[in-house]
Design an enzyme around this catalytic site. Structure first.
Site, PDB file in Angstrom:
ATOM      1  N   SER A 295     -51.965  48.310  -1.071  1.00  0.00           N
ATOM      2  CA  SER A 295     -52.788  46.803  -2.191  1.00  0.00           C
ATOM      3  C   SER A 295     -52.966  46.151  -0.738  1.00  0.00           C
ATOM      4  CB  SER A 295     -52.002  46.523  -3.090  1.00  0.00           C
ATOM      5  OG  SER A 295     -52.839  45.080  -3.596  1.00  0.00           O
ATOM      6  N   CYS A 296     -53.398  45.312  -1.048  1.00  0.00           N
ATOM      7  CA  CYS A 296     -53.788  44.305   0.503  1.00  0.00           C
ATOM      8  C   CYS A 296     -54.436  42.730  -0.104  1.00  0.00           C
ATOM      9  CB  CYS A 296     -54.515  44.201   1.375  1.00  0.00           C
ATOM     10  SG  CYS A 296     -56.209  44.825   1.505  1.00  0.00           S
ATOM     11  N   GLY A 297     -55.644  42.354   0.531  1.00  0.00           N
ATOM     12  CA  GLY A 297     -56.176  41.029   0.165  1.00  0.00           C
ATOM     13  C   GLY A 297     -57.596  41.568  -0.805  1.00  0.00           C
ATOM     14  N   TRP A 327     -54.941  41.829  -3.699  1.00  0.00           N
ATOM     15  CA  TRP A 327     -54.784  40.811  -4.555  1.00  0.00           C
ATOM     16  C   TRP A 327     -55.995  39.689  -4.986  1.00  0.00           C
ATOM     17  CZ3 TRP A 327     -50.618  39.074  -5.885  1.00  0.00           C
ATOM     18  CH2 TRP A 327     -49.780  37.473  -6.325  1.00  0.00           C
TER      19      TRP A 327
END
Length: 344
Positions: A295-297, A327
């Protein structure tokens, strides 16, 4: 359509190369003795790509599979210099490269920035870029950032089942090592008829499934899952703000902070070697027997982790997935009462 930017009304293309000095149109007039080259690994060095392109000169009459470079240049919306991917692509690029617009080739009905496009949108974009199903694609980033957004485009191509996809490791080295570049407005490739593909849902984890995983975190009998977060430690910990206004920082319960920069050489921004990457995952005590979610932004740099896991041969490839919404979706969809935004 954003990916139709090639057709902008600018005077006829002015093309120059670092070496050799040859226009794009001259390239198209070269003899059509095309010999296809297949790369041996997902990551491709500049030398390997240059050799492949020399053995596969572009021609309008050949129907043989081609090696096609695709530029995935993209910058964060809060980029301090206000840079845009298409502007950098026009500034200089690998000869005959096409531009894949991450801000345009996406789910246009989603409120989240970079959700995967529909199969129909993807096929239309590939057709507009002049890509054929049997083309061998090498995706690359920018000289400025090194490895950054190319893994996202490579992963997108894999989700939609394009047979041969690779990542250049990387364009910064391509430029430094003196391989050919061209500049100016690119030539518009002839449109193809790329078939509408199927969507490989096994590579993607949806929000509702991940929410259940997070809710069960630390409960007896909970599902064995590792969640790796590519954002900076400060954003993961909730001490630094998110780049998108109004979005709280923090992390998904049970996730591990793994800033993507740690997976790259600090100077060249190429991927570290497989053994070096494996040591990083081992040091974080990531269990390779578990399902691993990246996952990330907004789902872009999460794929840097996903690619690094593959290079390190870490974990079961069939149990690795990417959280597309990442996110930005998570922080907007979970409710405060859920307790699913954690701070360090």
């Amino acid at each position: 359509m954003a990916f139709a930017a090639f057709r902008s009304a600018i005077p006829s293309p002015t093309t120059r190369f670092v070496r050799p000095t040859m226009s794009a149109s001259q390239h198209l007039r070269q003899p059509s003795q095309t010999r296809h080259v297949s790369f041996s690994s997902y990551l491709v060095s500049p030398k390997e790509l240059n050799t492949a392109l020399q053995k596969n000169p572009p021609t309008k009459i050949s129907t043989s599979p081609r090696v096609v470079p695709i530029c995935a240049a993209w910058f964060m919306p809060n980029d301090p210099e206000g840079r845009k991917g298409l502007d950098v692509f026009r500034k200089h690029r690998i000869p005959q490269a096409r531009f894949f617009d991450l801000d345009g080739i996406k789910d246009r009905d989603s409120p989240y920035p970079h959700m995967l496009p529909t199969a129909e949108t993807f096929a239309d974009a590939m057709s507009e870029l002049g890509i054929r199903r049997d083309d061998e694609i090498v995706v690359y980033d920018t000289e400025e950032l090194g490895i950054f957004s190319a893994p996202r485009v490579g992963w997108t191509l894999r989700v939609f089942g394009h047979p041969k996809v690779h990542i250049l490791n990387n364009y910064r080295l391509w430029v430094r090592e003196g391989f050919p570049t061209e500049t100016g407005e690119p030539l518009q490739p002839d449109r193809t008829s790329y078939p509408v593909p199927t969507y490989d849902s096994k590579l993607v984890v949806p929000y509702l499934e991940l929410k259940e995983v997070a809710k069960e975190h630390r409960k007896e009998g909970s599902k064995e899952v590792e969640i790796l977060d590519a954002r900076s430690y400060g954003r993961w910990a909730g001490t630094d703000p998110e780049p998108r206004p109004g979005l709280p920082s923090g992390h998904i319960p049970g996730s591990t902070s793994m800033p993507f920069q740690e997976l790259l050489d600090p100077e060249t921004k190429t991927y570290l070697s497989g053994p070096e990457l494996r040591k990083i995952f081992e040091k974080r005590e990531i269990d390779p027997t578990k399902s691993i979610i990246s996952s990330c932004g907004t789902g872009v740099t999460a794929t840097i982790i996903e690619t690094a896991l593959g290079e390190a041969e870490y974990g079961d490839a069939c149990l690795r997935r990417v959280y597309d919404g990442s996110w930005t979706e998570w922080a907007q969809r979970v409710k405060p009462a859920d307790g699913l935004i954690r701070k360090a």
